[in-house]
Write an enzyme that holds these catalytic residues in place. Sequence first.
Site, short mmCIF file in Angstrom:
data_model
loop_
_atom_site.label_atom_id
_atom_site.label_comp_id
_atom_site.label_asym_id
_atom_site.label_seq_id
_atom_site.Cartn_x
_atom_site.Cartn_y
_atom_site.Cartn_z
N CYS A 1 1.49 0.76 41.51
CA CYS A 1 1.10 0.30 40.26
C CYS A 1 1.69 -1.37 39.91
O CYS A 1 2.60 -1.34 40.56
CB CYS A 1 0.92 1.12 39.14
SG CYS A 1 2.64 1.31 38.18
N ASP B 1 -15.68 11.90 20.99
CA ASP B 1 -15.58 13.32 20.48
C ASP B 1 -16.01 13.32 19.22
O ASP B 1 -16.73 12.24 18.55
CB ASP B 1 -13.88 13.63 20.25
CG ASP B 1 -13.24 12.78 19.24
OD1 ASP B 1 -13.69 11.88 18.68
OD2 ASP B 1 -12.21 12.95 19.55
N SER B 2 -16.29 14.47 18.81
CA SER B 2 -17.10 14.52 17.39
C SER B 2 -16.48 14.31 16.03
O SER B 2 -16.90 14.09 15.10
CB SER B 2 -17.54 16.26 17.15
OG SER B 2 -16.48 17.05 17.05
N GLY B 3 -14.85 14.18 16.30
CA GLY B 3 -14.20 14.13 14.75
C GLY B 3 -13.70 15.36 14.24
O GLY B 3 -12.75 15.30 13.46
N CYS C 1 5.32 -0.73 38.71
CA CYS C 1 6.47 -0.28 39.85
C CYS C 1 6.46 -1.51 40.90
O CYS C 1 7.73 -1.40 41.53
CB CYS C 1 5.91 0.82 40.57
SG CYS C 1 5.94 2.51 39.38
N HIS D 1 1.80 2.58 33.96
CA HIS D 1 2.55 3.31 34.86
C HIS D 1 1.96 4.60 34.66
O HIS D 1 1.26 5.13 35.72
CB HIS D 1 3.98 3.44 34.95
CG HIS D 1 4.21 4.47 35.94
ND1 HIS D 1 4.19 4.33 37.21
CD2 HIS D 1 4.89 5.71 35.54
CE1 HIS D 1 4.63 5.69 37.65
NE2 HIS D 1 5.19 6.42 36.81
N PHE E 1 -11.77 17.76 15.48
CA PHE E 1 -10.38 17.98 15.89
C PHE E 1 -9.51 17.43 14.64
O PHE E 1 -8.70 18.01 14.04
CB PHE E 1 -9.81 17.84 17.03
CG PHE E 1 -8.43 18.03 17.18
CD1 PHE E 1 -7.82 19.43 17.74
CD2 PHE E 1 -7.36 17.06 17.10
CE1 PHE E 1 -6.41 19.61 17.68
CE2 PHE E 1 -5.98 17.19 17.49
CZ PHE E 1 -5.69 18.41 17.49
N CYS F 1 5.04 4.87 44.08
CA CYS F 1 3.78 4.38 43.16
C CYS F 1 3.68 2.84 43.78
O CYS F 1 4.62 2.03 43.62
CB CYS F 1 4.07 4.64 41.66
SG CYS F 1 2.97 3.96 40.65
N ASP G 1 -9.06 15.14 29.19
CA ASP G 1 -8.76 13.79 28.37
C ASP G 1 -7.32 14.38 27.75
O ASP G 1 -7.17 15.57 27.17
CB ASP G 1 -9.69 13.48 27.58
CG ASP G 1 -9.49 14.40 26.23
OD1 ASP G 1 -8.86 13.85 25.09
OD2 ASP G 1 -10.17 15.36 26.11
#
Length: 378
Positions: free
Chosen positions: A308, A94-96, A311, A337, A98, A306, A268
């Site tokens: 994963c 990201d650009s920074g 789990c 998870h 935010f 799940c 994201d």
Amino acid sequence: MAAITYEHIKTCKQSGARLGRIHTPHGVIETPAFMPVGTQATVKTMSPEELKAMDAHIILSNTYHLFLRPGHELVKAAGGLHKFMNWDRPILTDSGGFQVFSLSDMRKISEEGVQFKSHLNGDKLFLSPEKATEIQNALGSDIMMAFDECPPFPAEYDYLKRSLERTSRWAERCLQSHARPHDQALFAIVQGGMHADLRRLSAEQLTSLDFPGYAIGGLSVGEPKDIMYRVLEETTPLLPASKPRYLMGVGSPDALIEGAIRGIDMFDCVLPTRIARNGTCMTSQGRLVVRNAKHAEDFGPLDPNCSCYACTNYSRAYIRHLIKADETFGIRLTTYHNLHFLLQLMRDVRQAILEDRLLDFRDAFFAAYGLNDSERGF
């Protein structure tokens, strides 16, 4: 040649969502895609090998934080962010913007850029479109973001208009200072608050500059979800169909599905990793707060549906014990998870698009997750 290309595969007949691939210098991103957030060149508690095991195609890192430490020049000397963090798949930075604009009592905006104080030590620093671009060029991400002004919610109409026009001017300056267009794609960020005419104006100004991709910013900042979905419906069609569309800062399961239905390719959010550190898990049956006392003798998995690592191998009772005892392994398991859950959700979304049944999938998912219409934003 362009640094990235978007390949459209299919549009879902039932929902209008689109299935695609983004080809980058470090591999292909299947879309719609969720990007785990690795703010400081790491996804908290996760190794790159674990992220690959759960089939994360791309991760996000933060320009502001890496600028402060260890510094973009050091990362460049290490061979770029991919080598520095041992991640050979795509990265978006990201650009920074935010982060800088969230320092409302520590920053001053001008046409040139933003003066701010480091949240680490109070040092006075300056970030401009050119500087944000220089930092990201040094980091070497596959996709980098133009420096934008991030307005608060709510905000006055006149302020939003001035802000988006400044964002457009800054985006042009980012383009002009971009040193690596051959292997780094620069995306612009459409702003305009919750106003359809301002979103249109921002999209017109930015698409005229022919960026290789476009993000929709200024959403998921406190507005009701029905307003967010309306803005998406008004804004997404204004963006080129031949290029990726990225909705910034969205990571709840319902918003990922609804965003995909409205034509978004990339998402994201820190949500899955942040709530994991508080012992909260996303499951096929809704949110689970595993640290709650009722799970003290529950020897079942976090999510019975799940597959994963967490789990498959560990119980709710054990994970609760670890979290209550402040053992790092506990939040590693909840983080694993949650990320696996969202990445699997996006695989399911892509399959539903391929089979023209995304609306049916959405309704079945929400019913199992326990979301009613009001909670979904309708």
